[in-house]
Design an enzyme around this catalytic site. Structure first.
Site, short mmCIF file in Angstrom:
data_model
loop_
_atom_site.label_atom_id
_atom_site.label_comp_id
_atom_site.label_asym_id
_atom_site.label_seq_id
_atom_site.Cartn_x
_atom_site.Cartn_y
_atom_site.Cartn_z
N ASP A 119 -3.58 -17.19 5.06
CA ASP A 119 -4.81 -17.77 4.24
C ASP A 119 -5.55 -18.75 5.56
O ASP A 119 -6.83 -19.02 5.39
CB ASP A 119 -4.28 -18.64 3.18
CG ASP A 119 -2.63 -19.30 3.40
OD1 ASP A 119 -2.26 -19.05 4.32
OD2 ASP A 119 -2.64 -20.12 2.64
N TYR B 279 0.94 -1.16 -0.19
CA TYR B 279 0.11 -0.11 -0.03
C TYR B 279 0.88 1.28 -0.06
O TYR B 279 0.25 2.44 -0.02
CB TYR B 279 -1.01 0.08 1.07
CG TYR B 279 -2.16 -0.86 1.23
CD1 TYR B 279 -3.30 -0.34 0.96
CD2 TYR B 279 -2.15 -2.23 0.82
CE1 TYR B 279 -4.54 -1.00 0.98
CE2 TYR B 279 -3.26 -3.13 0.73
CZ TYR B 279 -4.41 -2.47 0.55
OH TYR B 279 -5.57 -3.40 0.74
N ASP C 230 -6.47 -5.53 5.51
CA ASP C 230 -7.74 -5.20 4.49
C ASP C 230 -8.59 -6.44 4.39
O ASP C 230 -9.64 -6.10 4.46
CB ASP C 230 -7.22 -4.59 3.37
CG ASP C 230 -7.97 -3.58 2.44
OD1 ASP C 230 -9.29 -3.51 2.92
OD2 ASP C 230 -7.53 -3.05 1.53
N LYS D 227 2.23 -13.98 5.96
CA LYS D 227 2.49 -14.95 5.06
C LYS D 227 3.89 -15.18 4.85
O LYS D 227 4.56 -15.19 3.72
CB LYS D 227 1.98 -14.14 3.68
CG LYS D 227 1.51 -15.44 2.48
CD LYS D 227 0.42 -16.14 2.82
CE LYS D 227 0.06 -17.15 1.59
NZ LYS D 227 0.38 -18.66 2.27
#
Length: 418
Positions: A285, A162, A309, A232
């Site tokens: 995930d 971002y 987000d 992640k």
């Protein structure tokens, strides 16, 4: 400080920040607000009416907010000139008056500012996006046990992809970066080097630690049982993986956390309650599965920008959608509370939409100011209006036997239930 277009209220005083970063809140604080684009014209006046009613009922006239309108988005282009979407004096006022609230803002068409929301966060260094997610009884939900969801997300606001460091496919800049990576750095993993857009993902130790520190301190202050680092790192070891490692470091070095069952999970004693606070991590995930399958096991979440987000909007859907999801953007001193949904221009001026997101963001604002009695009344009013099935169209169409209210009527229903 003199302003060009902003009218400072004749009565009212500034909130100030103490040396320890706590707030000194006067009885009549001046609060800047940005009405917002689209449905901002509907929801902002309702929010102000509900907040004023809660403050009046809680403090019997001894406290009162002096509202000061500042401008951003389409309204700024009308008040200043057509190219001024985010006036410097708006940034100055938000910084100077410490606590503010905003409606939704549109993204300008064309070049310059990609997103006014991102620009506000970056220019004011509002590095925490705080999103509490809880269910109000009676709100329609697609899941069986929405009441199990009670989490507060701390999303890093200033880094990750971002940051907007990217170049268009085929541009000289993209080709230059790709050439540097392949020829100077020996990178062989870019599958197609021609007509390839490219971006940079910055994740720093400083940016990570200040975010995780806020999340851990929130858990201490609010008697929360765990903080989960969502990342992640199994794929992006030196950015997302580093986020996890630096997060554990903060827990160990600053909160005295020790390894739990040999690690990597940790725990520390909350100095205020004596209870244990568990610090754990989950792959992003897997976390998207966990919030559906085992939401009750999670409490405070600390995560990077993109993961945050995804998670905050997915969680909002479980408890009734972003129509009632509140949010705040925080630095060490400045706090800006906001509606988390978009501008919905097709509904603008129709007095139709749900003002809940902005009103509950104002509830967060009052709590942040230490005005907990008024904040509690807003929660009571929200619970009461929804329990009575007196709701706006987004809920009414999904509830049996509900009474359809307009945006302003829903605000009045909240006030009546305080």
């Amino acid at each position: 400080m003199g302003y060009q277009k902003i009218q400072v209220p004749a009565t009212g005083d500034k909130i100030t920040v103490n040396a320890d970063m706590s707030l000194s809140v006067p009885k009549n604080p001046i609060i800047p607000f940005i009405e917002g684009d689209g449905i901002g014209v509907d929801i902002s006046p309702v929010m102000i009416k509900v907040v004023d009613a809660a403050v009046e009922k809680a403090y019997k006239g001894e406290r009162k907010i002096a509202w000061m309108e500042v401008y951003a988005g389409e309204k700024a282009t009308q008040v200043y000139d057509q190219d001024t979407w985010l006036p410097q004096e708006t940034l100055d006022a938000v910084r100077d008056y410490v606590v503010s609230i905003k409606g939704p803002l549109t993204t300008p068409v064309g070049g310059g500012i990609r997103s006014l929301n991102v620009a506000l966060r970056q220019q004011l260094d509002l590095y925490v996006c705080q999103r509490p997610v809880r269910w109000f009884e009676g709100v329609p939900s697609p899941v069986k046990k929405p009441g199990d969801v009670d989490m507060v997300i701390f999303r890093e606001n200033s880094e990750d992809i971002y940051a907007g460091v990217e170049w268009k496919a085929g541009s000289p800049e993209a080709e230059k970066v790709i050439k540097f990576l392949t020829e100077e750095m020996g990178v062989k993993k870019i599958r197609f080097t021609e007509n390839c857009g490219i971006g940079i993902k910055p994740v720093s130790q400083e940016g990570t630690k200040r975010l995780v520190r806020k999340a851990l301190q929130y858990a201490v202050d609010n008697d929360r049982s765990s903080v989960t680092l969502v990342h992640k790192g199994n794929i992006m070891k030196f950015t997302e993986g580093a986020f996890k490692d630096w997060g554990y470091e903060v827990a160990r070095d600053e909160f005295g956390a020790e390894l739990l069952d040999g690690g990597p999970w940790m725990q520390f004693k909350n100095p205020k309650t004596g209870k244990n606070v568990v610090v754990k991590d989950v792959i992003a995930d897997a976390m998207l599965q966990q919030i559906l399958l085992r939401p009750a096991e999670y409490d405070v979440i600390a995560t990077l920008n993109l993961n945050g987000d995804y998670l905050s909007d997915a969680l909002a859907a479980e408890v009734g959608g972003i129509g009632i999801a509140p949010g705040a953007n925080l630095s060490d001193s400045v706090a800006m509370f906001e509606a988390t949904h978009g501008t919905a221009p097709k509904y603008a001026g129709q007095d139709k939409v749900n003002p809940g997101s902005l009103i509950l963001s104002a509830e967060m604002m009052l709590r942040h100011m230490g005005w907990t009695e008024a904040a509690d009344l807003i929660i009571k009013g929200t619970n009461g209006a929804i329990a009575a099935k007196t709701v706006t169209y987004d809920f009414e169409r999904l509830m049996d036997g509900a009474t359809l209210l307009s945006c302003s009527e829903f605000g009045d229903a909240m006030i009546a239930k305080m």
